[in-house]
Write a protein that holds these residues in place. Structure first.
Motif, PDB file in Angstrom:
ATOM      1  N   VAL A   1       0.586  49.957  32.141  1.00 53.33           N
ATOM      2  CA  VAL A   1      -0.250  51.139  31.667  1.00 53.33           C
ATOM      3  C   VAL A   1       0.815  51.996  30.660  1.00 53.33           C
ATOM      4  CG1 VAL A   1      -1.543  51.108  33.793  1.00 53.33           C
ATOM      5  CG2 VAL A   1       0.379  52.332  33.848  1.00 53.33           C
ATOM      6  N   PRO A   2       0.117  52.844  29.920  1.00 53.15           N
ATOM      7  CA  PRO A   2       0.861  53.818  28.906  1.00 53.15           C
ATOM      8  C   PRO A   2       1.832  54.394  29.746  1.00 53.15           C
ATOM      9  CG  PRO A   2      -1.347  53.651  28.357  1.00 53.15           C
ATOM     10  CD  PRO A   2      -1.459  52.991  29.856  1.00 53.15           C
ATOM     11  N   ASP A   3       3.102  54.561  28.993  1.00 56.05           N
ATOM     12  CA  ASP A   3       4.206  55.383  29.622  1.00 56.05           C
ATOM     13  C   ASP A   3       5.024  56.087  28.341  1.00 56.05           C
ATOM     14  OD1 ASP A   3       5.693  53.232  28.715  1.00 56.05           O
ATOM     15  OD2 ASP A   3       6.554  52.666  30.691  1.00 56.05           O
ATOM     16  N   GLY A   4       4.667  55.657  27.203  1.00 53.56           N
ATOM     17  CA  GLY A   4       5.556  56.411  25.931  1.00 53.56           C
ATOM     18  C   GLY A   4       6.595  55.618  25.725  1.00 53.56           C
ATOM     19  N   CYS A   5       6.844  54.433  26.292  1.00 51.08           N
ATOM     20  CA  CYS A   5       8.086  53.783  26.296  1.00 51.08           C
ATOM     21  C   CYS A   5       8.003  52.615  25.098  1.00 51.08           C
ATOM     22  CB  CYS A   5       8.685  53.410  27.621  1.00 51.08           C
ATOM     23  SG  CYS A   5       9.144  54.622  28.397  1.00 51.08           S
ATOM     24  N   VAL A   6       9.187  51.942  24.719  1.00 47.50           N
ATOM     25  CA  VAL A   6       9.062  50.893  24.024  1.00 47.50           C
ATOM     26  C   VAL A   6       9.857  49.883  24.775  1.00 47.50           C
ATOM     27  CG1 VAL A   6       9.624  49.634  21.849  1.00 47.50           C
ATOM     28  CG2 VAL A   6       8.700  51.762  21.710  1.00 47.50           C
ATOM     29  N   ASP A   7       9.648  48.692  24.960  1.00 48.86           N
ATOM     30  CA  ASP A   7      10.556  47.915  25.790  1.00 48.86           C
ATOM     31  C   ASP A   7      10.834  46.362  24.890  1.00 48.86           C
ATOM     32  OD1 ASP A   7       9.974  47.847  29.194  1.00 48.86           O
ATOM     33  OD2 ASP A   7       9.306  49.309  27.812  1.00 48.86           O
ATOM     34  N   LEU A   8      12.009  46.079  25.221  1.00 50.06           N
ATOM     35  CA  LEU A   8      12.585  44.786  24.702  1.00 50.06           C
ATOM     36  C   LEU A   8      12.430  43.827  25.929  1.00 50.06           C
ATOM     37  CD1 LEU A   8      13.729  43.051  22.523  1.00 50.06           C
ATOM     38  CD2 LEU A   8      15.932  43.973  22.885  1.00 50.06           C
ATOM     39  N   VAL A   9      11.695  42.824  25.617  1.00 49.26           N
ATOM     40  CA  VAL A   9      11.478  42.072  26.773  1.00 49.26           C
ATOM     41  C   VAL A   9      11.537  40.427  26.490  1.00 49.26           C
ATOM     42  CG1 VAL A   9       9.778  41.280  28.739  1.00 49.26           C
ATOM     43  CG2 VAL A   9       9.526  43.505  27.617  1.00 49.26           C
ATOM     44  N   TRP A  10      12.427  39.869  27.605  1.00 46.02           N
ATOM     45  CA  TRP A  10      12.488  38.373  27.428  1.00 46.02           C
ATOM     46  C   TRP A  10      11.503  37.776  28.598  1.00 46.02           C
ATOM     47  CZ3 TRP A  10      16.133  41.649  26.214  1.00 46.02           C
ATOM     48  CH2 TRP A  10      17.058  41.548  25.216  1.00 46.02           C
TER      49      TRP A  10
ATOM     50  N   PRO B   1      18.977  38.777  15.841  1.00 44.07           N
ATOM     51  CA  PRO B   1      18.468  37.355  15.944  1.00 44.07           C
ATOM     52  C   PRO B   1      19.220  36.647  17.213  1.00 44.07           C
ATOM     53  CG  PRO B   1      19.797  37.505  14.193  1.00 44.07           C
ATOM     54  CD  PRO B   1      19.646  39.003  14.619  1.00 44.07           C
ATOM     55  N   ASP B   2      20.212  36.927  17.491  1.00 44.40           N
ATOM     56  CA  ASP B   2      20.987  36.033  18.363  1.00 44.40           C
ATOM     57  C   ASP B   2      21.075  36.743  19.808  1.00 44.40           C
ATOM     58  OD1 ASP B   2      21.752  33.884  16.565  1.00 44.40           O
ATOM     59  OD2 ASP B   2      23.391  35.323  16.068  1.00 44.40           O
ATOM     60  N   LEU B   3      20.153  37.618  20.003  1.00 48.58           N
ATOM     61  CA  LEU B   3      20.173  38.572  21.205  1.00 48.58           C
ATOM     62  C   LEU B   3      19.766  37.604  22.325  1.00 48.58           C
ATOM     63  CD1 LEU B   3      20.966  41.490  22.141  1.00 48.58           C
ATOM     64  CD2 LEU B   3      18.635  41.923  21.721  1.00 48.58           C
ATOM     65  N   THR B   4      20.270  37.729  23.582  1.00 48.30           N
ATOM     66  CA  THR B   4      20.006  36.776  24.800  1.00 48.30           C
ATOM     67  C   THR B   4      20.083  38.036  25.839  1.00 48.30           C
ATOM     68  OG1 THR B   4      22.080  36.508  25.552  1.00 48.30           O
ATOM     69  CG2 THR B   4      20.815  34.921  23.870  1.00 48.30           C
ATOM     70  N   PRO B   5      19.403  37.545  27.008  1.00 47.83           N
ATOM     71  CA  PRO B   5      19.561  38.584  28.043  1.00 47.83           C
ATOM     72  C   PRO B   5      20.809  38.943  28.615  1.00 47.83           C
ATOM     73  CG  PRO B   5      17.755  36.929  28.653  1.00 47.83           C
ATOM     74  CD  PRO B   5      18.537  36.603  27.269  1.00 47.83           C
ATOM     75  N   GLY B   6      21.813  37.986  28.349  1.00 50.69           N
ATOM     76  CA  GLY B   6      23.064  38.159  28.741  1.00 50.69           C
ATOM     77  C   GLY B   6      24.173  38.987  27.937  1.00 50.69           C
ATOM     78  N   THR B   7      23.590  39.113  26.849  1.00 48.11           N
ATOM     79  CA  THR B   7      24.485  39.811  25.881  1.00 48.11           C
ATOM     80  C   THR B   7      23.514  41.075  25.381  1.00 48.11           C
ATOM     81  OG1 THR B   7      23.502  38.731  23.884  1.00 48.11           O
ATOM     82  CG2 THR B   7      25.291  37.878  24.827  1.00 48.11           C
ATOM     83  N   MET B   8      22.634  41.258  26.064  1.00 45.59           N
ATOM     84  CA  MET B   8      21.410  42.386  25.131  1.00 45.59           C
ATOM     85  C   MET B   8      22.067  43.724  25.202  1.00 45.59           C
ATOM     86  SD  MET B   8      18.690  42.532  28.190  1.00 45.59           S
ATOM     87  CE  MET B   8      18.991  42.928  29.989  1.00 45.59           C
TER      88      MET B   8
END
Length: 220
Positions: A32-41, A101-108
Motif C-alpha cells: 500500500v502507498p507509504d511515500g517510499c521508494v524501495d530497491l528490491v531483489w 549494474p553490479d549491485l547484489t543483496p550482499g553488497t547493496m
C-alpha cells in the motif's frame, strides 16, 4: 515472514530500513502507498519499486525471498538516474535504469553508500513539506507556511516524492491512520487524530488507497 532492521550508518540519513520477506505459503500480498521508494531483489532480479498511489498486489510463491532497501519518503533524489515521478506506480528492473549494474543483496549497502556520495542530495525541505501536509493544513496554507507559491510547492513535491502535494497529503494521512489503528486505537479516534472529517471519510479513503477495508488491511 517479514523482518526489517536499521541500515548501515553510512546510508541511514537517506534509508529508512533494510528488510527481507520470505513467503511461508503461496499467497498474494498487498503493498500500500507509504511515500517510499524501495530497491528490491526478488525471484525476477533487482528492481525499483516507485512511490505508489494505490494498492499493488504481489503474488508470492512459497519459499520466495525478497530483500530490499526502503528509502525515507522524499529522500531517494537522483539515486536511480531518473526523476522520482517517472517511477510512480511502477516496478522497473534495475538493469533498465543503467545505474548500480553490479549491485547484489550482499553488497547493496556499501555500493549504495558510494552512489549516494556521487549524486546530489534530496530537497532539504522535503521532510518539512510532508510534515506540514500531515498537520491537516490545506495545500495553500502549507505553501504559505513554507514560503512557497502553490506551483512551486507542487514542483518540489513532484521532484521529491513523485506526486503532488494533494496526493502526498492523502498518503501521509493514510499512513498515520494505519499506525494508530495497528496500536488498537478506536477507529473514531483514528479518524479524528489523522485529519479525516469522520470515520466514514477514513473508511472511504482507506478503500481508495489500499483497495480493502481497514479491518482487512489490519488482519493482513
Amino acid at each position: 515472514m517479514y523482518h526489517e532492521w536499521a541500515p548501515d550508518p553510512a546510508i541511514a540519513g537517506r534509508v529508512a530500513c533494510v528488510w527481507t520477506n520470505v513467503a511461508v505459503s503461496t499467497s498474494t500480498q498487498l503493498v500500500v502507498p507509504d511515500g517510499c521508494v524501495d530497491l528490491v531483489w526478488g525471484p525476477d532480479g533487482p528492481q525499483v519499486a516507485g512511490p505508489d498511489t494505490g494498492p499493488m498486489p504481489v503474488r508470492m510463491n512459497r519459499g520466495d525471498r525478497y530483500t530490499g532497501i526502503r528509502f525515507r519518503p522524499g529522500a531517494v533524489g537522483e539515486v536511480f538516474g531518473v526523476p522520482v515521478e517517472a517511477l510512480r506506480d511502477a516496478r522497473v528492473p534495475l538493469s533498465e535504469l543503467g545505474v548500480l549494474p553490479d549491485l547484489t543483496p550482499g553488497t547493496m549497502q556499501e555500493a549504495l553508500a558510494v552512489r549516494l556520495r556521487e549524486v546530489p542530495g534530496p530537497d532539504p525541505v522535503a521532510s518539512a513539506i510532508a510534515g506540514a501536509l500531515g498537520t491537516g493544513m490545506s495545500v495553500g496554507q502549507v505553501a504559505w507556511e513554507l514560503g512557497f507559491g502553490e506551483r512551486q510547492l507542487r514542483r518540489r513535491a513532484l521532484r521529491a516524492f513523485g506526486y503532488g502535494p494533494k496526493t502526498l497529503q492523502r498518503v501521509v494521512r493514510f499512513q498515520r491512520a494505519l499506525r494508530l489503528a495497528r496500536r488498537g486505537t478506536a477507529l473514531a479516534e483514528v479518524a479524528l487524530a489523522s485529519g479525516y472529517a469522520d470515520q466514514s471519510h477514513l473508511a472511504n479513503e482507506v478503500r481508495r488507497l489500499a483497495g480493502v477495508p481497514l479491518g482487512g488491511l489490519l488482519r493482513a
